[in-house]
Design a protein around this motif. Structure first.
Motif, mmCIF file in Angstrom:
data_model
loop_
_atom_site.group_PDB
_atom_site.id
_atom_site.type_symbol
_atom_site.label_atom_id
_atom_site.label_comp_id
_atom_site.label_asym_id
_atom_site.label_seq_id
_atom_site.Cartn_x
_atom_site.Cartn_y
_atom_site.Cartn_z
ATOM 1 N N VAL A 39 70.767 30.883 24.596
ATOM 2 C CA VAL A 39 69.682 30.600 25.557
ATOM 3 C C VAL A 39 69.842 31.401 26.849
ATOM 4 O O VAL A 39 68.924 31.430 27.672
ATOM 5 N N LYS A 40 70.967 32.060 27.030
ATOM 6 C CA LYS A 40 71.149 32.915 28.206
ATOM 7 C C LYS A 40 70.618 34.324 27.985
ATOM 8 O O LYS A 40 70.640 35.147 28.897
ATOM 9 N N THR A 41 70.134 34.603 26.770
ATOM 10 C CA THR A 41 69.637 35.943 26.460
ATOM 11 C C THR A 41 68.117 36.009 26.623
ATOM 12 O O THR A 41 67.407 35.027 26.382
ATOM 13 N N THR A 42 67.645 37.170 27.008
ATOM 14 C CA THR A 42 66.195 37.390 27.109
ATOM 15 C C THR A 42 65.541 37.320 25.741
ATOM 16 O O THR A 42 64.433 36.786 25.588
ATOM 17 N N GLU A 43 66.245 37.846 24.726
ATOM 18 C CA GLU A 43 65.684 37.877 23.375
ATOM 19 C C GLU A 43 65.352 36.481 22.862
ATOM 20 O O GLU A 43 64.333 36.289 22.183
ATOM 21 N N PHE A 44 66.191 35.491 23.192
ATOM 22 C CA PHE A 44 65.941 34.133 22.713
ATOM 23 C C PHE A 44 64.616 33.609 23.276
ATOM 24 O O PHE A 44 63.803 33.037 22.539
ATOM 25 N N TRP A 45 64.379 33.783 24.551
ATOM 26 C CA TRP A 45 63.188 33.217 25.173
ATOM 27 C C TRP A 45 61.929 33.989 24.801
ATOM 28 O O TRP A 45 60.841 33.392 24.705
#
Length: 547
Positions: free
Chosen positions: A329-335
């Motif tokens: 959840v700290k990655t841009t890709e997840f969001w």
């Protein structure tokens, strides 16, 4: 139980487990069947459209508690997860059957919300058990595995709907009875054979095993397409009016559904026990080598780990390696993946949950064909996108999310067609929405595993599908419910109704804009992951060159 685990360790036993997983998926799409009995609940309880849509949101909120199934997937064996899901479904849909069959008086509104939530949550346990186990058992074929399993979920709605039409003349009480009993029986059988294959480090899948796997996936794909075409033919010909033909239809459908059992029989007859690199606990991008190289690599890794500990620096995993949920959840890709997923599945659920009322608004007395169309074409979207996206990754490293982008733009066009309310627009729209919704589900599942790894996949998958209740609340509960009620007229029993193209026009227009937002996000994710998929392509090629 030891004997059953021994079977799971064989090649044919692994395929037997996959076939039972297919059967579980055939009965786990019951969460998409609300339109088949929603009108009966609305009439019995005298609900407004907003109240009815809130019930459908409660059903989808059950998926939010799928986080529990995700956590359990790393602690409990697959049969235990299936058992929990089957019991919860039996209670949730059983209570709804008691109400709709008038065996008991309608429950208070909040209690109906609870039982619908239980029914919705039951499928998360079944889906988690099936997906996590099969993705780990067939690590090299995540696209086909996801496409097949999600494809059969898409067929599930049509299977239940057509069987009910054939045997019970679309009686909603009989339909709910099937939803409560049949999944419990199927899950009980799957508990015997669906297990994670034992891990044997150092095993490498040879070329012959690859060919056998390819034949098996192709066979199951072919059987699935045959089932879909068979269901489609039944829907379009309207044969359900003849009770004798209907019974023959159900008998032949049962044979079709049992036919995947021929695959593990074929594997057993070949007499070859496959050894799979899928068992190795390694990220997708790490290619396997011979035993000496593996030992050297292990020593180097240990030295590197000690150096990192001395520097007291903890390196964040790169995209493509195993992530915990906190790291993901700290990655841009997840969001980006999360929000684009919301735009696709949220709007799709709004259509599925409101198909009954959409059909009535546009002058149709029977909406079961639209429910079946969405299900059957959703199957084609799921099973086709999984296989096709895998092919293009192997061929030229094309990022898997690009197929989500294509589905989003097509879905936006479908909503515009439905907003125009031309003759046949609901029929065309239900097909387009079904295909695109299927693509979105089938492509996002392996994408998440490729971006964030398989180690914590059960939890990450269930965090991702929080979009189902969230999307249902935003697009179905709020958007569709409020805009419908603003156009509807009161009925004597305290409910309301709306007839005409204007009832949902603004809903479709807003959802088409949401899909355009999702389209942009999917293009962004494709751009950000292009190097990852080139590495995956190179890894697959290097693994083949070692054989």
């Amino acid at each position: 139980m030891d004997a059953l685990h021994g079977i799971a360790g064989t090649s044919w036993g692994k395929w037997l487990g996959f076939v039972t997983a297919v059967w579980v998926q055939c009965i786990s799409g019951n969460n998409y069947t609300f339109s088949n009995y929603s009108d009966a609940i609305k009439t019995l309880m005298g609900l407004t459209q907003l109240q009815l849509n809130s019930l459908s949101v409660a059903k989808d909120i059950g998926k939010a508690f799928g986080i529990l199934a995700g956590l359990a997937s790393d602690k409990l064996p697959t049969p235990a997860i299936l058992l929990i899901g089957s019991i919860e479904g039996l209670l949730g849909y059983g209570a709804q059957w008691l109400v709709v069959s008038k065996t008991i008086k309608p429950l208070p509104y909040w209690q109906m919300c609870v039982v619908l939530c239980m029914g919705g949550n039951s499928t998360t346990w079944m889906n988690t058990a099936v997906l996590v186990t099969c993705m780990r058992n067939f690590r090299r074929n995540r696209g086909p595995v996801s496409g097949i399993l999600k494809g059969y979920v898409g067929l599930s709605t049509a299977i239940f709907t057509d069987i009910c039409s054939a045997l019970f003349a679309d009686d909603p009480a009989s339909f709910l009875l099937m939803l409560s009993i049949v999944p419990a029986i199927v899950c009980g059988f799957a508990m015997l054979f669906l297990h994670e294959s034992p891990k044997k480090s150092g095993d490498v899948q040879d070329e012959e095993s690859d060919r056998i796997d390819g034949r098996c996936f192709a066979a199951i794909n072919t059987l699935a397409v045959a089932i879909a075409v068979y269901l489609l033919g039944f829907d379009l010909t309207g044969l359900s009016s003849n009770k004798y033909v209907s019974k023959v239809f159900v008998a032949l459908l049962s044979i079709f559904l049992l036919s995947p059992a021929s695959v593990p029989i074929y594997v057993a007859i070949t007499g070859k026990k496959k050894k799979s690199e899928l068992d190795v606990e390694a990220p997708l991008l790490i290619s396997q080598d011979n035993t000496d190289t593996a030992a050297t690599t292990a020593v180097a890794a240990a030295v590197s780990e000690q150096a990192v500990e001395l520097d007291t620096v903890k390196k964040r995993p790169e995209i493509g390696e195993d992530h915990t949920i906190v790291e993901a959840v700290k990655t841009t890709e997840f969001w980006v993946l999360f929000v684009s997923f919301l735009c696709g599945v949220g709007t799709g659920l709004a259509v599925m949950n409101n198909l009954g009322q959409m059909g009535v608004a546009m002058g149709y007395s029977d909406v079961s064909i639209f429910v079946s169309m969405t299900s059957i074409w959703g199957f084609f979207g799921r099973i086709g996108s999984g296989t096709i996206s895998e092919h293009f990754i192997k061929k030229n490293g094309l990022p898997r999310p690009i197929w989500n982008a294509a589905s989003q733009i097509l879905m936006a066009v479908g909503y515009v067609v439905m907003a125009l309310s031309l003759p046949g627009s609901l029929f065309i729209g239900s097909i387009v929405v079904g295909i695109c919704y299927g693509v979105r589900l089938a492509v996002s599942v392996p994408t998440a595993s490729e971006l964030f790894g398989l180690k914590y996949y059960g939890l990450i998958y269930n965090i991702l599908i929080l979009n189902l209740p969230l999307g249902s609340f935003l697009f179905s509960g709020l958007l569709a419910g409020l805009l419908y009620d603003s156009q509807a007229t009161k009925t004597p029993d305290g409910g309301n109704t709306c007839v005409g193209a204007h009832c949902y026009r603004l809903v479709f227009i807003i959802m088409s804009f949401a899909c355009l937002v999702g389209f942009g996000l999917d293009l962004l994710l494709s751009y950000r992951t292009r190097r990852l998929y080139l590495k995956i392509q190179a890894s697959k090629r290097s693994q083949r060159s070692l054989k």
